[in-house]
Enzyme design. Structure first.
Site, mmCIF file in Angstrom:
data_model
loop_
_atom_site.group_PDB
_atom_site.id
_atom_site.type_symbol
_atom_site.label_atom_id
_atom_site.label_comp_id
_atom_site.label_asym_id
_atom_site.label_seq_id
_atom_site.Cartn_x
_atom_site.Cartn_y
_atom_site.Cartn_z
ATOM 1 N N HIS A 282 -1.268 -15.357 -8.808
ATOM 2 C CA HIS A 282 -2.944 -14.304 -8.892
ATOM 3 C C HIS A 282 -4.382 -15.046 -8.707
ATOM 4 C CE1 HIS A 282 -0.974 -11.330 -11.129
ATOM 5 N NE2 HIS A 282 0.233 -12.090 -11.441
ATOM 6 N N GLU B 20 -2.998 0.711 -1.620
ATOM 7 C CA GLU B 20 -1.999 0.043 -2.341
ATOM 8 C C GLU B 20 -2.985 0.037 -3.844
ATOM 9 O OE1 GLU B 20 0.860 -2.230 -4.228
ATOM 10 O OE2 GLU B 20 0.521 -2.428 -1.837
ATOM 11 N N ASP C 17 -0.271 -10.496 0.068
ATOM 12 C CA ASP C 17 1.497 -9.442 0.528
ATOM 13 C C ASP C 17 1.381 -9.443 1.383
ATOM 14 O OD1 ASP C 17 1.940 -10.115 -2.035
ATOM 15 O OD2 ASP C 17 1.619 -8.498 -3.066
HETATM 16 C C1 GLA Z 1 1.648 -9.186 -6.819
HETATM 17 C C2 GLA Z 1 -0.066 -8.628 -5.391
HETATM 18 C C3 GLA Z 1 -0.483 -9.941 -4.923
HETATM 19 C C4 GLA Z 1 -0.995 -11.046 -5.607
HETATM 20 C C5 GLA Z 1 0.143 -11.759 -6.535
HETATM 21 C C6 GLA Z 1 0.081 -12.937 -7.352
HETATM 22 O O1 GLA Z 1 2.193 -9.819 -5.710
HETATM 23 O O2 GLA Z 1 -0.245 -7.965 -4.581
HETATM 24 O O3 GLA Z 1 -1.922 -9.589 -4.439
HETATM 25 O O4 GLA Z 1 -1.922 -10.559 -7.163
HETATM 26 O O5 GLA Z 1 0.777 -10.418 -6.933
HETATM 27 O O6 GLA Z 1 -0.148 -13.934 -6.578
#
Ligand code: GLA
Length: 356
Positions: free
Chosen positions: A17, A141, A153
């Protein structure tokens, strides 16, 4: 005319996060992903056929987030983004296949978005810089899936490199590949629980960390060290949320040094700390994820374990020695299923190249 593209899922190793807090992330693309292939149509319709999710059809002029067929939103959001970027997308048919399980924290949504973007750019003979594609997927998203995610991601799915971790600095948006010791291995274990409240809980964590930064008078939690945070006044809940982010940034920096020294045990200890912080500070672990980590940490050859990705369900990642990996996977499966009644999917993952 037809086209085809592939994008991998990802495993987040440290920097939980932190991406939407302008922080640091250590992540990798894995050898599982999704493939999108198809051809143009001249009737301004979009026909989707997913081997896992079924079929869906919509007109190009009716692009809206779908309440029922939610998996289609990742594709429709990317189409919207490409159109908004001025790319002349027409109708198309697409088939979606792959070996990346959905809903378990390995970012099948980003893999689908990235594969769709690469596929459509190829199909309609257009091009965009890689980071712009990542931003477009992130925006899909936000606007079509309702998750206020960061760039981790899509960046990993695009920039992944075989046998390397990816260091992503979400403030400078710099991406660097860091080599991963060959004698180490990563095991993914799916907890087998729904990521039910993941969406609202994720957005709430984002709001809480931003509130913490505001209360501290900072542009972002990237701008404070663990020691400085300890000396500041902050409401208890916001302090715990902030401690997780600030600690994670610190752990990524520490992990880079351990990687330089090929010190797997040092790296693993940071992963264990990260899990404890998720459990106690950020409260994005679950009893099942805690149990997977607890069992893994007792097995010889395991160097560290933690949840991976957003949390609130999903999967864990275990760092172990390569020679012990198969035995660990088997014991972890057996012991977790004996204690939880859930048979988990546990697999060894290779660090792979990004989308193509
Ligand atoms: C999900 C979100 C990412 C990131 C992670 C936690 O995968 O899509 O952007 O915040 O949680 O690190």
């Amino acid at each position: 005319m037809g086209a085809e593209a592939y994008a991998p899922g990802r495993v987040e190793l440290l920097g939980n996060h932190t991406d939407y807090n302008q922080g640091l992330v250590l992540t990798a693309a894995i050898d599982r992903g999704l493939r999108v292939r198809g051809e143009r149509r001249n009737d301004r319709r979009i026909l989707l056929d997913s081997s896992a999710m079924g079929r869906f059809e919509i007109g190009l002029d009716e692009l809206q987030p779908q309440a029922e067929t939610r998996w289609a939103n990742y594709i429709l959001g990317v189409v919207r983004g490409l159109l908004d970027a001025g790319i002349a997308i027409e109708g198309f048919s697409a088939k979606i296949e792959g070996n990346l399980p959905g809903g378990c924290g390995l970012s099948s949504s980003a893999a689908l978005e990235v594969a769709t973007a690469f596929f459509l750019l190829k199909l309609f003979s257009a091009d965009l810089p890689a980071l712009e594609i990542a931003r477009l997927c992130q925006h899909a998203e936000h606007s079509f899936a309702g998750i206020q995610s960061g760039l981790l991601d899509p960046v990993t799915s695009i920039f992944g490199r075989a046998n390397h971790l990816i260091l992503f600095d979400a403030r400078s948006e710099e991406v660097r590949a860091v080599s991963f010791p060959l004698e180490l291995a990563l095991l993914i274990a799916e907890s087998g629980t729904e990521r039910g409240l993941a969406q609202s809980a994720y957005n709430l964590r984002r709001a809480e960390t931003q509130a913490a930064a505001r209360a501290l008078g900072l542009a972002a939690l990237r701008d404070i060290s663990p020691n400085e945070l300890a000396e500041r006044e902050l409401a208890p809940l916001l302090r715990r949320r902030a401690a997780h982010i600030v600690g994670e940034n610190d752990r990524v920096a520490g992990a880079l040094e351990f990687l330089c020294e090929q010190d797997g045990a040092g790296f693993g200890a940071l992963m264990n700390e990260s899990q404890e912080s998720s459990r106690d500070n950020f409260e994005n672990s679950t009893p099942e994820l805690d149990l997977l980590v607890e069992i893994a940490r007792d097995l010889p050859g395991v160097l560290g374990a933690r949840l991976t990705g957003g949390g609130f369900g999903g999967a864990t990642v275990t760092l172990c020695t390569r020679e012990a990996a198969t035995g660990i996977a088997e014991k972890l499966t057996r012991r977790y299923s004996a204690r939880s009644g859930i048979t988990p999917r546990v697999f060894l993952c290779a660090l792979a190249d990004g989308a193509r």
